[in-house]
Scaffold this motif. Sequence first.
Motif, PDB file in Angstrom:
ATOM      1  N   LEU B 235       0.692  -1.269  -0.043  1.00  5.62           N
ATOM      2  CA  LEU B 235       0.179   0.069   0.158  1.00  5.62           C
ATOM      3  C   LEU B 235       0.847   1.245  -0.102  1.00  5.62           C
ATOM      4  N   LEU B 236       1.999   1.195   0.774  1.00  6.32           N
ATOM      5  CA  LEU B 236       2.863   2.373   0.582  1.00  6.32           C
ATOM      6  C   LEU B 236       3.363   2.509  -0.612  1.00  6.32           C
ATOM      7  N   LYS B 238       2.090   1.685  -3.610  1.00  5.69           N
ATOM      8  CA  LYS B 238       1.033   2.048  -4.219  1.00  5.69           C
ATOM      9  C   LYS B 238       0.815   3.763  -4.067  1.00  5.69           C
ATOM     10  N   ARG B 239       0.726   4.362  -2.840  1.00  4.88           N
ATOM     11  CA  ARG B 239       0.811   5.559  -2.444  1.00  4.88           C
ATOM     12  C   ARG B 239       1.957   6.414  -3.313  1.00  4.88           C
ATOM     13  N   TYR B 240       3.051   5.797  -3.144  1.00  2.00           N
ATOM     14  CA  TYR B 240       4.209   6.478  -3.915  1.00  2.00           C
ATOM     15  C   TYR B 240       3.976   6.408  -5.389  1.00  2.00           C
ATOM     16  N   TYR B 242       1.377   6.645  -6.934  1.00  2.00           N
ATOM     17  CA  TYR B 242       0.478   7.476  -7.228  1.00  2.00           C
ATOM     18  C   TYR B 242       0.674   8.927  -6.802  1.00  2.00           C
ATOM     19  N   LYS B 244       2.155   9.999  -3.948  1.00  2.00           N
ATOM     20  CA  LYS B 244       2.185  10.682  -2.298  1.00  2.00           C
ATOM     21  C   LYS B 244       3.751  10.113  -2.013  1.00  2.00           C
ATOM     22  N   LEU B 274      -4.333   3.660   4.900  1.00  5.20           N
ATOM     23  CA  LEU B 274      -3.313   3.869   3.661  1.00  5.20           C
ATOM     24  C   LEU B 274      -4.182   3.590   2.740  1.00  5.20           C
ATOM     25  N   SER B 275      -5.237   3.175   2.656  1.00  6.77           N
ATOM     26  CA  SER B 275      -6.013   2.791   1.360  1.00  6.77           C
ATOM     27  C   SER B 275      -6.627   3.931   0.641  1.00  6.77           C
TER      28      SER B 275
END
Lengths: 338, 275
Positions: B235-236, B238-240, B242, B244, B274-275
């Motif tokens: 998830l981290l 994925k955030r990166y 996208y 973040k 985180l989602s």
Amino acid sequence: MTSLSNIYLKKPFSHIYVENQAFKYDETYRITNFFKNSQLIEVSDYRNVFNSHNQNFNLQKKTPDLILAVKKDNFLYKGSDLCHGYENMDFYYLTNMINCLYDCDYCFIRGMYTSANIVYFVNTNDFFDAVAEEALGKDVFIPISYESDLLVMESIFRIFARWYSFCVENSNVNIEVRTKSSCINVIKKYRPVKNILLSWTLSPDLIISSYEKKSPPLQKRIKAVNQALEAGWKVRLSFDPILLIDDAEKIYTSFFNQILSEIPVDFLFDLNIGFFRMPTTYFREFKSKTQFSPVLYSDWEYSGDHVTYSSDRKEKFMKSAEPYLKEFSRLTKVLYMV
Amino acid sequence: MNIFFICALRAEAKPFIEALNLKKLLDQRAFDVYKRNNFFLCISGIGKVKAAAATAYVLTAFSKNAGDILINCGVAGYNTPLISKGETVLINKITDQDTFKEFFPNIIISHSYKEHEIHTFSKAVSLSSPEKKEFVDMESSGVYIAASRFLYLNNIYFLKVALDNLSPEGIKEESILSVMSENVNSILNFAESADLLSQNTSFEFNFSQEDERKLSELFEKMKLTKSMKDKVILLLKKRYVYGKKTLPDMQNIIFPVTNKDERKKEFDKLIEYLS
């Protein structure tokens, strides 16, 4: 990748690896002559270079090299009996070439091979012999470019030209040539024949610019499709894979609308639709090579021997796309790829 | 990224040690290892077995990233008009003359060196040897076999300086020192380019040391299982991807756990966050 790195990157095809046995074929000399400024490196077996571990697949994709090899066996692979559009024929596929110039984040080849370098098996006549033998007394259907995009490289390799001549002489051999290219000029000089199916993969522009790097924009592909239809070619469209990224419903319904308004769908041979899916055995390697692509980050469902989107997610998409899919079905034969 | 030099002889290494002002690491016993900043140099001794051992030794100790650079440099014998004495050659194919196995350093960098293949022998080869080849050495295959376990193939370079016309018995230390000194600046410039290319073409996701420390603290506080940790990391990432790019402050929303139920509760909370 920064522009700084481009300064330090070699040019594509700066190195041509040639298998010893490939020197027996005129095709090898034609190709090496085409790339006469490249370094020629002799290899006893192409797998020594192609299958090496710890190759940087993503970097090779930026600037691939070429491997000229001789296919020794397994010229034809038996395909699945499901969903290929030629139900009354035996289905095979083959790989005259491995890897292509486009850099698609979702490509199954990322999970299949350790190298992004392009392999061209120069003994095309051996493929013809194998096909002719298998097709003796029956009709066969053979996609010839599952692991490459032949049309975009046709001006160099002329593989389509050779298969075209073969198909003209062997009307029971039906081939499919899949492409994302807009290089319609390379086929303009040929008279359409009923046993060659040109199959274009189309995606929304946002998907193309984000995840199908180096490939032509949608408008150019639509133009190529329409020119092929006008010339009388048998044409298949492929919306495969559909990527369920954020806003997929909005992105794809707009795309379906565009296709319905810009392509005479009723003139198509058929249309394939499939969600992203990948054999489980390739998915692990695929993940390691695709870490920086949003394509990777989804709620995957392991379904049999495949990884794909969850059923709920697919259902939600199908519901929103339903009116368009119905319209496609009204106009042509639609095959759902599983 | 770290940059490693593997040299067989002290005379091959000396110009690099001086140019980079490398200091000997006194706690390294198996091989002589020199270091300054991100530069490392290891003197292997002559022969492919020692070269493989030295390469594995130094990479095990100091390499943390497949994007690190390794350059095997030293002198080589030549028997071809295509190569001149004192010329540095970038190797594009290595053949081990004992096993006849072939290895292919994957050259992706743009460079100005001449490229050539090399044959690695277990013993010195002279002009009178029936098996003599155009370009020969005694280390390349060993270095390749060891280094390719650790690094991307395109980050393993073999820069060989042509020295003797297959007359190894006449080689003097001064002549090795001389040809290596003449080429050291060019090789260091090459190493810098290789490092810049590697830094700017990283396709692997790595958290910074500080973020790794924070994550490790968090995982300890939550007593997460391996699969739970993997889910958080995914998830981290994925955030990166996208956009973040910084690690969110997760410590403040999570309470220390003492049993499985608490862990499950805190884990679900974190996943939702985180989602």
